[in-house]
Enzyme design. Structure first.
Site, PDB file in Angstrom:
ATOM      1  N   VAL A  14       0.827  -1.197   0.000  1.00 41.66           N
ATOM      2  CA  VAL A  14       0.000   0.000   0.000  1.00 41.66           C
ATOM      3  C   VAL A  14       0.871   1.261   0.000  1.00 41.66           C
ATOM      4  O   VAL A  14       0.412   2.357  -0.300  1.00 41.66           O
ATOM      5  CB  VAL A  14      -0.961   0.005   1.218  1.00 41.66           C
ATOM      6  CG1 VAL A  14      -0.271   0.501   2.480  1.00 41.66           C
ATOM      7  CG2 VAL A  14      -2.211   0.823   0.925  1.00 41.66           C
ATOM      8  N   SER A  15       2.157   1.088   0.316  1.00 42.68           N
ATOM      9  CA  SER A  15       3.092   2.210   0.429  1.00 42.68           C
ATOM     10  C   SER A  15       3.884   2.407  -0.858  1.00 42.68           C
ATOM     11  O   SER A  15       4.667   1.539  -1.243  1.00 42.68           O
ATOM     12  CB  SER A  15       4.060   1.940   1.593  1.00 42.68           C
ATOM     13  OG  SER A  15       5.265   2.651   1.427  1.00 42.68           O
ATOM     14  N   PRO A  16       3.720   3.559  -1.535  1.00 41.58           N
ATOM     15  CA  PRO A  16       4.468   3.792  -2.776  1.00 41.58           C
ATOM     16  C   PRO A  16       5.970   3.920  -2.537  1.00 41.58           C
ATOM     17  O   PRO A  16       6.781   3.489  -3.355  1.00 41.58           O
ATOM     18  CB  PRO A  16       3.884   5.102  -3.309  1.00 41.58           C
ATOM     19  CG  PRO A  16       3.304   5.790  -2.108  1.00 41.58           C
ATOM     20  CD  PRO A  16       2.844   4.700  -1.199  1.00 41.58           C
ATOM     21  N   SER A  18       7.596   2.331  -0.360  1.00 45.00           N
ATOM     22  CA  SER A  18       8.089   0.955  -0.195  1.00 45.00           C
ATOM     23  C   SER A  18       8.422   0.334  -1.552  1.00 45.00           C
ATOM     24  O   SER A  18       9.360  -0.455  -1.662  1.00 45.00           O
ATOM     25  CB  SER A  18       7.043   0.089   0.516  1.00 45.00           C
ATOM     26  OG  SER A  18       6.978   0.383   1.883  1.00 45.00           O
TER      27      SER A  18
END
Length: 227
Positions: A14-16, A18
């Site tokens: 969900v984390s860009p 990341s």
């Protein structure tokens, strides 16, 4: 040659940011003398456990993040594009089902490329194609693109709702909190028996210094070709 340093990468699709950290570490795993350990975890659990607020909930940070991600996508050469409604994708829908699925892939495979490919396809869905990552059909589509068979996918979907996999994801998330995590990506380098924690996708130069390696930019193969 000295023994390879263990580097753990904690991430959530969900984390860009990341995704950027993930691609860079995958590019460097055969450049640096490291043993990269992928640690898929649940960012929602990290934010809750650390008492942190997502940047998307602060209007000025949210506006900055949108511009920043466009610049970073080009710099890192990752096809990152914000969904039409990032707030809905990140906070209303979230990634619990997706990360349980990734944890199931890792549990079944132990070591290998399937967890890399499945993670990448899930990122591509949410952060490049503006598609869902919460429904079983969405997870199946990503897994097909990652090269998994129909029978494997069916088994993994069942596994992803099992107590064993739920506990695995919870345990990895707790391990990240124990290292001091407050967001993702979080990278832990084990240097001389001591864990060194780095947060974000902009600490690679400092990380390289700490592990005695050289930072060659986000695309090391291009940098090496110029030398």
């Amino acid at each position: 040659m000295t023994s390879r340093k263990v580097v753990e990468l904690f991430y959530d699709v969900v984390s860009p940011y990341s995704w950027l950290g993930f691609e860079v570490m995958c590019r460097y795993r055969n450049v640096w003398n490291i043993d990269l350990k992928l640690r898929p975890a649940f960012l929602g659990g990290i934010m809750h456990g650390a008492g942190n607020k997502p940047p998307g909930l602060v209007p000025n940070k949210f506006m900055y993040m949108t511009k920043d991600l466009n610049r970073l996508a080009e710099y890192f050469n990752v096809p990152l594009q914000s969904p039409a409604d990032p707030f809905e994708a990140m906070f209303k829908k979230g990634s619990l089902a997706a990360m349980r699925f990734v944890a199931a892939v890792q549990e079944k495979e132990k070591d290998g490329e399937k967890v890399v490919n499945v993670s990448r396809e899930l990122w591509r869905r949410i952060w490049s194609e503006d598609k869902d990552i919460t429904e079983p059909a969405s997870l199946s589509e990503a897994a097909v693109k990652a090269g998994l068979s129909e029978s494997e996918i069916k088994e993994l979907l069942t596994m992803s709702t099992s107590t064993q996999v739920k506990e695995k994801l919870k345990s990895t998330t707790q391990a990240a909190l124990d290292y001091g995590a407050f967001g993702f990506p979080m990278i832990v380098c084990h240097v001389d028996g001591k864990p060194e924690m780095f947060f974000g996708s902009d600490r690679f130069e400092l990380m390289a210094h700490c592990i005695g390696e050289k930072w060659l930019g986000p695309q090391p193969s291009k940098s090496a070709a110029k030398l």
